[in-house]
Design an enzyme around this catalytic site. Sequence first.
Site, PDB file in Angstrom:
ATOM      1  N   SER A   1       0.846  -1.198   0.000  1.00  0.00           N
ATOM      2  CA  SER A   1       0.000   0.000   0.000  1.00  0.00           C
ATOM      3  C   SER A   1       0.876   1.240   0.000  1.00  0.00           C
ATOM      4  O   SER A   1       2.030   1.189   0.460  1.00  0.00           O
ATOM      5  CB  SER A   1      -0.865   0.027   1.255  1.00  0.00           C
ATOM      6  OG  SER A   1      -0.052   0.225   2.392  1.00  0.00           O
ATOM      7  N   ASP A   2       0.333   2.346  -0.489  1.00  0.00           N
ATOM      8  CA  ASP A   2       0.980   3.616  -0.167  1.00  0.00           C
ATOM      9  C   ASP A   2       0.859   3.794   1.349  1.00  0.00           C
ATOM     10  O   ASP A   2       0.044   3.138   2.012  1.00  0.00           O
ATOM     11  CB  ASP A   2       0.341   4.782  -0.934  1.00  0.00           C
ATOM     12  CG  ASP A   2       1.285   5.985  -0.971  1.00  0.00           C
ATOM     13  OD1 ASP A   2       2.265   5.999  -0.188  1.00  0.00           O
ATOM     14  OD2 ASP A   2       1.055   6.914  -1.767  1.00  0.00           O
ATOM     15  N   TRP A   3       1.679   4.689   1.884  1.00  0.00           N
ATOM     16  CA  TRP A   3       1.819   4.780   3.344  1.00  0.00           C
ATOM     17  C   TRP A   3       0.498   5.239   3.989  1.00  0.00           C
ATOM     18  O   TRP A   3       0.119   6.392   3.909  1.00  0.00           O
ATOM     19  CB  TRP A   3       2.975   5.705   3.675  1.00  0.00           C
ATOM     20  CG  TRP A   3       4.302   4.988   3.827  1.00  0.00           C
ATOM     21  CD1 TRP A   3       5.206   5.189   4.839  1.00  0.00           C
ATOM     22  CD2 TRP A   3       4.886   3.964   2.996  1.00  0.00           C
ATOM     23  NE1 TRP A   3       6.291   4.341   4.686  1.00  0.00           N
ATOM     24  CE2 TRP A   3       6.124   3.581   3.578  1.00  0.00           C
ATOM     25  CE3 TRP A   3       4.478   3.302   1.842  1.00  0.00           C
ATOM     26  CZ2 TRP A   3       6.947   2.596   3.031  1.00  0.00           C
ATOM     27  CZ3 TRP A   3       5.298   2.326   1.285  1.00  0.00           C
ATOM     28  CH2 TRP A   3       6.506   1.984   1.877  1.00  0.00           C
TER      29      TRP A   3
END
Length: 812
Positions: free
Chosen positions: A226-228
């Site tokens: 995932s993106d952060w």
Amino acid sequence: MPSVDEDLLTTLIARLDLEAKVRLLTGADFWSTPAEPAIGLRRMVLSDGPSGVRGESFDERSPSLSLPSSTALGATWDPDLARRYGSALGAEARRQHADVVLGPTINLHRTPFGGRHFEALSEDPLLTGELAAAYVEGLQAHGVAATPKHYVANDAESERFTVDNAVDERALHELYLAAFEPAVTRAGAWAVMSAYNAVNGATMSENPLLAEPLTGEWGFDGLVMSDWGAVRATVASARAEQHLVMPGPVGSWGERLVAAVRDGEVEESVVDGKLRRLLRLAARVGALEVAPTPPAVPAAEDGAAVARGLAVAGSVLLRNTGELPWDASSLGTVAVLGHNAALARTQGGGSATVRPAAVVAPLDGLRAALGEDRVRYRLGAQVAEGVQPFDPATVTDPVTGEPGLRAVFRAADGSALRSEHRLGASLIWMGAEIPDGAETVEVSARWAPEPGTHRVGAAAVGHVTVHADGTAVLDTEAVLTGDEGPGAAIFEAPSVTGEVGTDGPVDLVFRFRPSGGEAGMALFALTVGTETVVADPQAEVAAAAALAAACDVAVVVVGTSDRIESEGFDRTSLALPGHQDALVRAVAAANPRTVVVVNSGAPVLLPWRDEVAAVLLGWFGGERFGDAVADVLLGHAEPGGRLPTTWPATGEERSVLSGRPTGGVLRYDEGVHVGHRNWLRHGETPAYPFGHGLGYTTWTLDHAVAGPWSADGVAVTVTLTNTGDRAGRQVVQAYLSRPGSDVERPARWLVGWAVVDAAPGTTTATVAVSRRAFRHRAGGTWATEPGTYDLHLGFSVSDTPLHATVEVVGEG
Ligand code: BGC
């Protein structure tokens, strides 16, 4: 790369219970995945990306190579250079013990207002896709995973965590997904990052697009991280082809996912499938003890030389009345003007930021090339706002007397916990880098500025005091507005300053107590330095013009600041900030031999462009930016770049799309008409068209022959002549159009190009046009309309002197 032993992975997975499996699917911390000694799995380090490899820490004492921004790479149009760019990052990653690089950024330049425009390659899906695939190949040859990001349609920053992008099937497949496809299917990326945004109603970490086309049709067997902070609902994301939650250790999976499996909401086999992908990645990067060692990797090149060469190859000469190149042997005095000439932006802001050992600004590069005595500098107009870090040459550590600063962590009772010598004035400590019990950090330096009155202070979030020679000059609380997203305390910290008058060196002490952490992690982040204040901007412009008049030639470096162009927000104007337009006009009026160097990562308005002798676009040119500018201005090298994106004239044209959502939704109503396709559709003339760029020689395009067809597509053989008297680089571009088509078509679309390096004389080049170039998306699949297509060949989308036709029979 050897293939991964899938039976081995099956055995390893079977050794773990559910809790142990699920634990591995969330980051151990901000930049790594958990280790599991029971199966010989070590932690894997993930690092931004995409134009350098930061490593796990922001510490300037372990510096990173800083390459030119992705827009500069896009401007090279050169897959070989993109491979070299990726390879330089692969070597960097290994040097820094990073297993995964968070790049390339494969979103499109849908709008020039996009805050992270500098991080993406182009407005065109084919150009983006080809360069991104080569980057991935170059990087992964080092046994380091690439992470194409942000999948998908993360093309602007406004409301970036929640925006729902409404994109129709054709635009999605022909543009936004097409840009990702070669990095996955051809280059075989080992990881992909899912984006923050939603597409057509589903947030990307839960979106069916992770299954199709990514893991299905494209056969992606790597890891989707995932993106952060992008994973939200536990079950929906776990059921999707989302495999790793970043960062950790706290996230939406963990115990909640274990419970969902126990409750029968998620099959354990789904968890096993995610773990298999994580272990496959581990095997590929050499993080599994029991898997074969990754093969020998290419030797590392000299990173600084790569950075300089790429900056030259990506620089775009937009205009030249014959002024350039300059001959250093006969050149007299040079007035170098502009804030960015001395304080250049060499990389984009936000998560892409790395700490290079040193940067060469244009002023430094020109001084090195021409000698100090021929180069005169004046600020001309302020650009950077807020506190800028001290020039390392002006500060010394009061304890050792060496260049740099002293940082001392103190406990609540004032006792010293740790004392460090620091080389730079932008200081960030996270998590375990901070001593236990630290309440404050005290930064001190002996500072030797020019005599006068200065604004001295810090950019930080928390309580800041500053003492100069023992006298308090600042005592305040620096706070965020609350609208910022994650990372704001690092990347968007407010500035607070006090006044210091000096006529000699002064002892400065900054005391800082942070007011919070970042994502549950302790954080001390502060930049100490000075703020530029121009009391009378008109007088400053006039002084710069007077200097230009007194010199033989003038270079004005104009650009953006990190307050208007960075991650986390979109731009609200494409105009150059401050009084830079007035500066260029005044300097050009004072000296007809005025050359402007543009230092931005994205399009800016150049309303004076026809009033100056030459305009060179240098983007954020990486750590050797200034050397590259000197190389090009002095004709030691050809400015090799071509615009990867259309440059608007006013920013108010209909063709310029908005990235601002309405009611939480951003509608991509333009469909397939993005970038130059939109400019042609509306019949509007930009400042400079897609594909435009000049060199130091001249060319003619003589003739072209399309054919024969092969299984891949059709090859177009082009004859062209370098009609000048020096070698040069040209990019022959091929566009298709289909008048009278039964389907809605772009006015013209890029289908191939050839980068040609040639001495004077006639040469040939081959432009490969793939079968895909003729296809459009219809009813969930690809279709080809048979018949005649027009082929346009030239040196930009609006300069296509050669034409040919291509017949497509049947399904192509
Ligand atoms: C950015 C990503 C980046 C990640 C880790 C996010 O905010 O969108 O591009 O890789 O942070 O720094």
